[in-house]
Design a protein around this motif. Structure first.
Motif, mmCIF file in Angstrom:
data_model
loop_
_atom_site.group_PDB
_atom_site.id
_atom_site.type_symbol
_atom_site.label_atom_id
_atom_site.label_comp_id
_atom_site.label_asym_id
_atom_site.label_seq_id
_atom_site.Cartn_x
_atom_site.Cartn_y
_atom_site.Cartn_z
ATOM 1 N N ARG A 153 0.555 1.155 9.282
ATOM 2 C CA ARG A 153 -0.237 1.481 8.080
ATOM 3 C C ARG A 153 -0.895 2.850 8.247
ATOM 4 O O ARG A 153 -0.891 3.675 7.328
ATOM 5 C CB ARG A 153 -1.307 0.419 7.840
ATOM 6 C CG ARG A 153 -0.788 -0.877 7.246
ATOM 7 C CD ARG A 153 -1.936 -1.747 6.752
ATOM 8 N NE ARG A 153 -1.467 -3.080 6.405
ATOM 9 C CZ ARG A 153 -1.622 -4.155 7.183
ATOM 10 N NH1 ARG A 153 -2.266 -4.047 8.335
ATOM 11 N NH2 ARG A 153 -1.165 -5.321 6.804
ATOM 12 N N GLY A 157 0.115 6.140 6.060
ATOM 13 C CA GLY A 157 -0.933 6.746 5.249
ATOM 14 C C GLY A 157 -1.120 8.226 5.551
ATOM 15 O O GLY A 157 -1.364 9.028 4.650
ATOM 16 N N PRO A 166 1.262 2.428 2.366
ATOM 17 C CA PRO A 166 1.051 1.900 3.720
ATOM 18 C C PRO A 166 1.514 0.450 3.835
ATOM 19 O O PRO A 166 0.709 -0.463 4.066
ATOM 20 C CB PRO A 166 -0.465 2.042 3.916
ATOM 21 C CG PRO A 166 -1.027 1.977 2.543
ATOM 22 C CD PRO A 166 -0.009 2.637 1.649
#
Length: 402
Positions: A153, A157, A166
């Protein structure tokens, strides 16, 4: 045309020509590529078996050299001829390892990914690079889903430059379908990488452990050559027009160590002469591809590009045969490193900032004394001229026997 007309005398004439010209020039003269599997071994030195046979035919009275398309280099043709004549032919383990890397690069090239106007989505390449970086550092292959999700994630991102969300479940499932990712500890069938809420629910309920498929992990963890090839293939396919360096830096793949093999006790020792030539050619090919790419893009970064400098450094260390490449070296130290390796430093003869190339043809292995003379000695200008000639000649000739 028949191979059986070739005798030992013609083979040795071809071998002598190979030694005189150097491997690269010999292969170019006769139009052959490097041997993929089998090598002729004469007096401890290795030769491309098919190219030797093709050239040997040209040493028969009234005959011409054979073209690669006119005969096979395998067990039933070139190899059988050489062994019947009493020569030793060996199968190269390095070439077999290369084949695994080549197959993995092909699989990466065939990955099915969603596209945007700017180019392919980066879900899968970001996930692969993260996992390769972990393999390089010797971290465990498998991680819990919670650890995997948290890491991906954040990376998606920060480095999802084409609008990637994400969502780590997408790339993990896609790579699993492609056979590059293992998922363990779940029940039932693994879903495909489509949908949204259903995927989130499956991972929340199953919480599988995951990581690179075992053969892929073993390859990129154990072979610097394979690792560089894989990282280069990912960058070239997915990051055209983007700056991949921040991602490579974060996952630990923007260091010269990306090209290094893992350290094991007893690793030191002479390089197998049968494998050395194949390894040198492979490293140089990786350097050449990266140089061609950088000639158009990111020219300002060529002063520090580990995907080139790492392979280039490894190539020079293979080529030098554990000896300082300064022909005027008064004698390198007898002491060795903790791994038992010679005290050698790979150096650019012409500094990159001054227009030099990050390429084995302009790099040399020097002992600490010669490196100091080349860097700050009064005779450094004359020595650099000598070393430029040495680097080019050694590059053309290829590896020396250790």
């Amino acid at each position: 045309m028949t191979l059986t007309d070739i005798g030992a005398a013609q083979v040795m004439q071809a071998v002598e020509e190979f030694d005189r010209l150097g491997r690269r020039a010999f292969l170019e003269r006769y139009g052959f590529g490097p041997s993929r599997t089998y090598r002729l071994v004469v007096d401890g030195r290795s030769y491309d078996s098919k190219a030797i046979v093709g050239a040997a035919h040209g040493h028969l009275p009234g005959q011409r050299p054979l073209k690669p398309s006119e005969f096979s280099g395998g067990l039933d043709h070139a190899v059988r001829l050489l062994t019947d004549l009493g020569f030793r032919v060996e199968r190269s383990s390095a070439v077999e390892a290369d084949a695994g890397a080549d197959r993995l690069v092909e699989r990466i090239a065939k990955l099915r990914v969603a596209s945007t106007v700017g180019g392919p989505r980066l879900y899968q390449p970001i996930t692969l690079l993260w996992a390769v970086g972990r393999a390089l550092r010797g971290e465990p292959r498998m991680l819990s889903w919670g650890e995997t999700a948290t890491a991906l994630r954040g990376l998606l991102g920060r480095h999802g430059l084409r609008g990637e969300r994400p969502r780590p479940d997408y790339p993990v499932l896609a790579l699993h379908r492609a056979g590059l990712w293992s998922l363990e500890g779940h029940t039932g069938e693994v879903p495909s990488a489509h949908g949204d809420a259903a995927l989130h629910q499956w991972f929340s309920e199953q919480r599988p452990e995951g990581g690179l498929a075992a053969p892929v992990h073993a390859l990129v963890a154990g072979s610097g050559q394979a690792r560089v090839a894989v990282v280069g293939a990912i960058v070239e396919r997915f990051f055209d027009g983007l700056d991949e360096v921040p991602l490579l830096e974060e996952v630990g793949l923007y260091e010269d160590s990306v090209a290094d093999d893992p350290v094991h006790d007893g690793d030191a020792g002479p390089v197998d002469p049968v494998a050395a030539a194949a390894q040198y050619e492979k490293w140089c090919a990786l350097v050449d591809r990266r140089e061609a790419r950088d000639g158009v893009r990111y020219r300002e970064r060529t002063v520090r590009d580990p995907l080139r400098s790492g392979p280039a450094r490894r190539a020079v260390l293979i080529r030098c045969g554990d000896r300082c490449e300064n022909p005027e070296c008064p004698g390198q130290p007898d002491d060795r490193t903790d791994r038992g390796l010679p005290l050698l430093e790979v150096d650019h003869v012409v500094e990159l900032a001054a227009g030099g190339r990050d390429h084995p043809s302009q790099m040399v292995a020097l002992c600490p004394n010669c490196h100091a003379v080349k860097t700050r000695g009064r005779s450094r200008d004359r020595l650099r001229e000598i070393l430029l000639e040495v680097a080019l000649e050694r590059h053309r000739r290829g590896p020396l026997p250790s």
